[in-house]
Design an enzyme around this catalytic site. Sequence first.
Site, short mmCIF file in Angstrom:
data_model
loop_
_atom_site.label_atom_id
_atom_site.label_comp_id
_atom_site.label_asym_id
_atom_site.label_seq_id
_atom_site.Cartn_x
_atom_site.Cartn_y
_atom_site.Cartn_z
N VAL A 62 1.02 -1.23 0.07
CA VAL A 62 0.35 -0.32 -0.18
C VAL A 62 0.65 1.12 0.15
O VAL A 62 0.54 2.12 -0.49
CB VAL A 62 -0.80 0.15 1.37
N ASN A 88 -7.10 -1.18 4.74
CA ASN A 88 -7.07 -1.68 6.05
C ASN A 88 -5.38 -2.48 6.61
O ASN A 88 -5.25 -1.90 8.00
CB ASN A 88 -8.29 -2.61 6.41
N SER A 140 -8.34 4.36 14.44
CA SER A 140 -8.13 3.38 15.46
C SER A 140 -8.35 4.38 17.15
O SER A 140 -8.24 5.91 17.10
CB SER A 140 -6.60 3.51 15.90
N TYR A 152 1.86 6.07 15.79
CA TYR A 152 0.81 4.51 14.90
C TYR A 152 -0.77 5.93 15.45
O TYR A 152 -1.50 6.51 14.53
CB TYR A 152 0.48 3.96 16.13
N ALA A 153 -0.11 6.56 16.64
CA ALA A 153 -1.39 7.56 16.53
C ALA A 153 -1.32 8.89 15.62
O ALA A 153 -2.52 9.31 15.18
CB ALA A 153 -0.90 8.46 18.08
N ALA A 154 -0.55 8.98 15.34
CA ALA A 154 -0.17 10.43 13.83
C ALA A 154 -0.27 10.24 13.19
O ALA A 154 -1.76 10.52 12.88
CB ALA A 154 1.65 10.83 14.35
N LYS A 156 -3.06 7.21 12.98
CA LYS A 156 -4.64 7.16 12.46
C LYS A 156 -5.09 8.43 12.85
O LYS A 156 -6.71 8.22 12.46
CB LYS A 156 -4.42 6.16 13.68
P1 NAP Z 1 -3.25 -7.57 10.84
O1 NAP Z 1 -3.70 -8.30 11.68
O2 NAP Z 1 -1.62 -7.35 11.76
O3 NAP Z 1 -3.23 -7.25 9.72
C1 NAP Z 1 -2.49 -7.06 9.03
C2 NAP Z 1 -2.36 -7.31 7.93
O4 NAP Z 1 -1.68 -5.86 6.35
C3 NAP Z 1 -1.45 -8.21 6.95
O5 NAP Z 1 -1.63 -9.36 6.67
C4 NAP Z 1 -0.08 -7.61 7.24
O6 NAP Z 1 1.28 -8.33 5.90
C5 NAP Z 1 -0.56 -6.60 5.91
N1 NAP Z 1 -0.63 -5.37 5.51
C6 NAP Z 1 0.99 -5.05 6.49
N2 NAP Z 1 1.91 -3.83 6.10
C7 NAP Z 1 1.33 -3.63 4.19
C8 NAP Z 1 1.39 -3.04 3.35
N3 NAP Z 1 2.25 -2.32 3.41
N4 NAP Z 1 0.93 -3.39 2.04
C9 NAP Z 1 0.09 -4.28 1.87
N5 NAP Z 1 -0.62 -5.03 3.31
C10 NAP Z 1 0.17 -5.06 4.69
O7 NAP Z 1 -3.45 -6.33 11.39
P2 NAP Z 1 -5.21 -5.95 12.16
O8 NAP Z 1 -5.17 -5.93 13.38
O9 NAP Z 1 -6.22 -7.56 11.37
O10 NAP Z 1 -5.19 -4.33 12.14
C11 NAP Z 1 -5.68 -4.35 10.63
C12 NAP Z 1 -6.02 -2.57 10.88
O11 NAP Z 1 -7.10 -2.46 11.82
C13 NAP Z 1 -4.85 -2.01 10.67
O12 NAP Z 1 -4.75 -0.20 10.15
C14 NAP Z 1 -5.18 -1.42 12.33
O13 NAP Z 1 -3.79 -0.40 12.52
C15 NAP Z 1 -6.19 -1.02 12.38
N6 NAP Z 1 -6.38 -1.47 13.85
C16 NAP Z 1 -6.02 -2.81 14.70
C17 NAP Z 1 -6.29 -3.01 16.70
C18 NAP Z 1 -6.30 -4.06 16.56
O14 NAP Z 1 -6.00 -3.77 18.19
N7 NAP Z 1 -5.94 -5.16 15.55
C19 NAP Z 1 -7.25 -1.63 17.11
C20 NAP Z 1 -7.71 -0.19 16.00
C21 NAP Z 1 -6.80 -0.57 14.96
P3 NAP Z 1 2.03 -8.51 6.90
O15 NAP Z 1 1.65 -9.87 7.66
O16 NAP Z 1 2.67 -9.20 6.16
O17 NAP Z 1 2.70 -7.80 7.61
#
Ligand code: NAP
Length: 245
Positions: A62, A88, A140, A152-154, A156
């Site tokens: 991305v 996402n 987030s 991350y905070a900045a 989001k």
């Molecule tokens: P996750 O399980 O780690 O999944 C994130 C996915 O994004 C992984 O498959 C990762 O691939 C992929 N990714 C990373 N860098 C990328 C890039 N440059 N281009 C394309 N894909 C990429 O995380 P999640 O918890 O589902 O998070 C999804 C979203 O929700 C994120 O934006 C996160 O900040 C947000 N969020 C999560 C939480 C939480 O508590 N989990 C809370 C608030 C917000 P790799 O595994 O190869 O890195």
Amino acid sequence: MASDHEGRRYLVTGGASGIGRATALVLAARGARVAVADLDDAGARRTAAELGPDAVAVPLDVARRESWEAASARVEQALGGIDGLVNNAGITRDRTMARMTDAEWQQVIDVHLRGSWLGCQSMGPLLAGSGSGAIVNISSSGRHGSFGQTNYAAAKAGVVGLTKTVALELARSGVRCNAVAPGAVDTPMIQDVPERVRAHWAETITLGRLGRPEEIAEAVAFLLSPAASYITAQIIDVNGGELHL
Ligand code: NAP
């Protein structure tokens, strides 16, 4: 009753894992054709295989413009267009501000903020062709401030400004843009968080527990659907009722 998503076409970034995977599953179960885009190519192919023959896996970094250009062409070729985009994909590189490196700052800003901006910019023209296009960015609850996460905070918080501005600029093309802001969700992203910290988090949540990926996916699916046709430029918190004590 026919689903609101029947026949619609979506691209979900970070679709190999966690919230992105759950979102792709919910959308496909409701009759959508989903492009599962991820840096983790094998993971994207695994999710697409779970969704069935109408799904496609799309390799995507991305943070790279050329990668979005290739993904956009691939989606147009495979799905004939697109009705919704979910920005996402995400990473964390946590460290206190005093010790954070330039690289840790930049990687997180690049993936979350630049990545979402590039997604909106690259897919905007295809979404405009939908007639009822929608973007959902993932912010987030960390946007309010989160210890060890200046990057991350900045990023989001930046996603909030991006979302509201994209909503203004794409409204004339019939494209809505909203964000979902999850609280703590049980995904691989937080797998290294110690149990005692998770327990503390749960105490600060009205519902007394962390979220499940599919609970975030439901909110995303609603905002993508024509049922949300009068909702744009909004940030929807899905966090079990976080208490900021
Ligand atoms: P996750 O399980 O780690 O999944 C994130 C996915 O994004 C992984 O498959 C990762 O691939 C992929 N990714 C990373 N860098 C990328 C890039 N440059 N281009 C394309 N894909 C990429 O995380 P999640 O918890 O589902 O998070 C999804 C979203 O929700 C994120 O934006 C996160 O900040 C947000 N969020 C999560 C939480 C939480 O508590 N989990 C809370 C608030 C917000 P790799 O595994 O190869 O890195």
